[in-house]
Structures are given as C-alpha cells and as structure tokens.
Scaffold this active site. Sequence first.
Site, PDB file in Angstrom:
ATOM      1  N   GLY A  40       2.208   7.468  -0.429  1.00 54.49           N
ATOM      2  CA  GLY A  40       3.182   8.510  -0.067  1.00 54.49           C
ATOM      3  C   GLY A  40       3.971   8.954  -1.284  1.00 54.49           C
ATOM      4  N   SER A  65       3.233  12.535  -3.046  1.00 51.30           N
ATOM      5  CA  SER A  65       3.403  13.998  -3.081  1.00 51.30           C
ATOM      6  C   SER A  65       4.178  14.527  -1.876  1.00 51.30           C
ATOM      7  CB  SER A  65       2.031  14.671  -3.095  1.00 51.30           C
ATOM      8  OG  SER A  65       1.256  14.176  -4.146  1.00 51.30           O
ATOM      9  N   GLU A 118      -4.135   3.247 -10.179  1.00 50.15           N
ATOM     10  CA  GLU A 118      -4.816   4.337  -9.482  1.00 50.15           C
ATOM     11  C   GLU A 118      -5.784   5.070 -10.403  1.00 50.15           C
ATOM     12  OE1 GLU A 118      -2.228   7.010  -7.328  1.00 50.15           O
ATOM     13  OE2 GLU A 118      -3.831   8.415  -6.934  1.00 50.15           O
TER      14      GLU A 118
END
Length: 385
Positions: free
Chosen positions: A132, A134, A250
């Site tokens: 969570g 953007s 990521e």
Amino acid sequence: MSTLDSLSLTAIPAEDEALRAPVREFLARAMQDVPAHVRARSWSGYDPAFSRELARRGWVGLTLPKEYGGGGRSAYARFVLVEELLNFGAPVGAHWIADRQSAPLILKYGTEAQKRFHIPPVCRGESFFCIGMSEPNAGSDLAGVKTRATRNDAGWLLNGQKIWTTNAHHCHFMIALVRTSGSTEDRHKGLSQVIVDLKLPGVTIRPIEDLTGESHFCEVFFDNVQLAPDALIGEEGRGWEQVTSELAFERSGPERLYSSIVLFDEWLAFVRTQAGRTPESARLAGRVMAQLAPLRAMSIAVTSKLARGESPLVEAALVKDIGTGVEQFIPAAIADDLYRRGSHEVPLELLHTLNYVTQVAPTYSLRGGTRDILRGVIARGLGLR
Ligand SMILES: Cc1cc2nc3c(=O)[nH]c(=O)nc-3n(C[C@H](O)[C@H](O)[C@H](O)COP(=O)(O)OP(=O)(O)OC[C@H]3O[C@@H](n4cnc5c(N)ncnc54)[C@H](O)[C@@H]3O)c2cc1C
C-alpha cells in the site's frame, strides 16, 4: 564509479546452485500442460494452491529464519529458486509480495509478537500481503501520501485511499505507508507503516480492469478503519526509511529481467525449427542473449549484497532500469521479426503469447518505480543530486 565497483562478478555457491535441479524437476512436471500465453503471466499469475504446494516443499520464505517457519537459506538460494520459477512461468503471484518484501520487512522492523504472528503463515503459503504505497496523487512522489492513521484510545484510526494495489482483492494484509503526523509539506517526516487486516470494517476494495481485460490491481478505500495499537510496524515517523529499505527488496530480484522470458523461449523454439529460422532471427536471438547475460551477472552481484545483509538500493535501481528496457525490447523486436513473415507460418500459441506480453510490457517500467525515478536514485548514488 563506486556504484559499479560494488557490483563485482560473483558465482552462486555450489550448495545453493544445487537447489536448481529439484526445483526444475518439479516445475517441468507441474507446468508441462500450461500453455505459453498463460505461463507468460509469471509472477502476476495467481494460484493459491500452487503457492501452498511450493510452501509444502519449503520454497516459500526460503530466506526467512527457521524459527519462524522459513528455510534459513541464503539470498543466493532464493535467486536460484526465483530464476527457475520465472523461466517456467510459474503462477507465483499469490505469495510473491509476502515472500519478497512483506515478511522480510516484518523480520527487520517488527516486534517479536508481529514476527510470530505473521511470518509462519507466510511460509506456509497461507497469508498473502499487498503493497500500500501509491495513491491517486502520490506515485513517483511517494512522500506526498495523504492516507492518515490517527492515534486514538483503541490504536489507530485509518482514513484515505490507495491505488494500483496488486492483488489487494486476493490478499489478507496490506503494509501501508501512511501519515501519522504533520502534513504533506513535511515530506518524509511524519510517515509510518501500518499492517492493515483487509477484512476489517471500513475497508473497500475495488478491482481495476487493465488492457488485457483482467483485474490484477485495485483501488483500496479506508473509511474510519480501526486498527489495533500493534498495527504499527517499526517506529512511528520512520516510515520513509523503512519503505526505502523495502523498495530495495522489491527492485533487486531477477523478476526485473525475466518478465518476457516465456515469450522469448517460445519464439526461440520456433526459430530453432526449419520453418522459423532466418538470418535476422538468429541475429536477434544473439542480441537478446548478449543483453541478458551481463544483466543476469549484475543481478547475481546485487544478490551478493543482499547475502551480506546490505541494502543494494542504487544497484537494484540500475539493474531494474536496464532490465525492464530489455524486457520491453523483447516483445517489440519479436513482433518486428514475425511481421516480416507470412502469418500462416507462425504458430498461433506464439502469437497469442506475444499479444499478451505486448499489452502488459508498458507496465514493466512503471511498477516498482518508474524509469525516471530509478534514474534519479542512480544519479544520487553517483553524487549528482
Ligand atoms: C502493474 C502495476 C502494478 C503496481 N502495483 C502496485 C502495488 O502493488 N502497490 C503500489 O503501491 N503501487 C503499485 N503500482 C503503482 C506504481 O508504483 C506507480 O504507478 C508508479 O510509482 C508511478 O506512479 P504514478 O502512476 O502515480 O505516475 P506519476 O508519478 O504521476 O508519473 C507519471 C510520469 O511522470 C514521470 N515523473 C514523475 N515524477 C517525475 C520526476 N520527479 N522527474 C521526472 N519524471 C517524473 C514518471 O516517470 C512517469 O513517467 C503498480 C503499477 C503498475 C503499473
């Protein structure tokens, strides 16, 4: 040049390379009847039963400590596993984010109770997480997030909206970057991360349909969602530092160079046939391999930094920027190659796969941070900003 110095050529240790054979043997069986255009979804493919089957074999949470149900293996072992999963186009989307970044983030910043509650179900392939970060007006400018968690007697009251949240409609939890003090003018100050149970009252999840007609990401709305005190992960106000470390996880994996690999393999199989072979296609195959081989070496070098417990933020940005360029070059170049031929010569499944990859390829350089943002990170690493 310090950024390049840190990417020294590294070999995968033999004990980690040994994982490749059993993984490959399993995937060759599990994926044998799945057509290429489905396998091309790869880490966007969602199949919770497949994730649980991988977990049963110890291949989810591979690098997480054994005391929390993980495999206790090195980052190199995960590189081998991930590389095989991607090359076979295995549907790993259900557990991907939890395995890649949410559980490692909880391990790094969470309390002992949070680790014991969250990490074992992730390793069993039973608990899925989404990212969570953007919001409608905060993508590249992530410090502009407006979703707010306000402290109250029961914990934290959450209000706001996230967007483009991959698999939110299939996930159990979100780790959200939120403002816990100050305003957007305070930028990095006053941001924190909270773990949101997506079943709580006040959470609304609305899937967004993309160009392919599928809904893989969502809008998520929070309307007075009451979070418990222990929803906060890490320290209040340290969210920016934590999220930066999460982004290194990521961006650092081989999924940033192999998104078009199933298409490339399917096309190569055609080019290997007598009907498919042309001098131009042989040259194109060589050109793609010449780009992928050094990128793979760079990705292993990034893995060596993870294995040393370092955070390869700049190096991961470098590999992701160049890697997504190659991932996008592959469908465009294959389309040009096939266009030159008579359409009756080209296998339908290859065209079907090309069609899918062409539609999703623009997202490769958006998800996980856009090309421009990555170049900003690299410029900072070079001391230019
Ligand atoms: C397939 C997919 C999956 C995603 N999954 C998730 C997810 O699970 N969770 C999540 O939180 N987000 C997710 N995202 C969102 C993604 O992180 C954002 O789309 C991305 O960060 C860009 O933000 P934006 O869309 O608001 O575009 P913007 O930030 O508005 O950018 C628009 C354009 O302007 C450029 N730009 C912006 N600022 C600058 C600057 N300072 N200098 C130069 N150029 C600039 C950008 O590079 C881009 O080309 C996903 C996106 C995609 C495509």
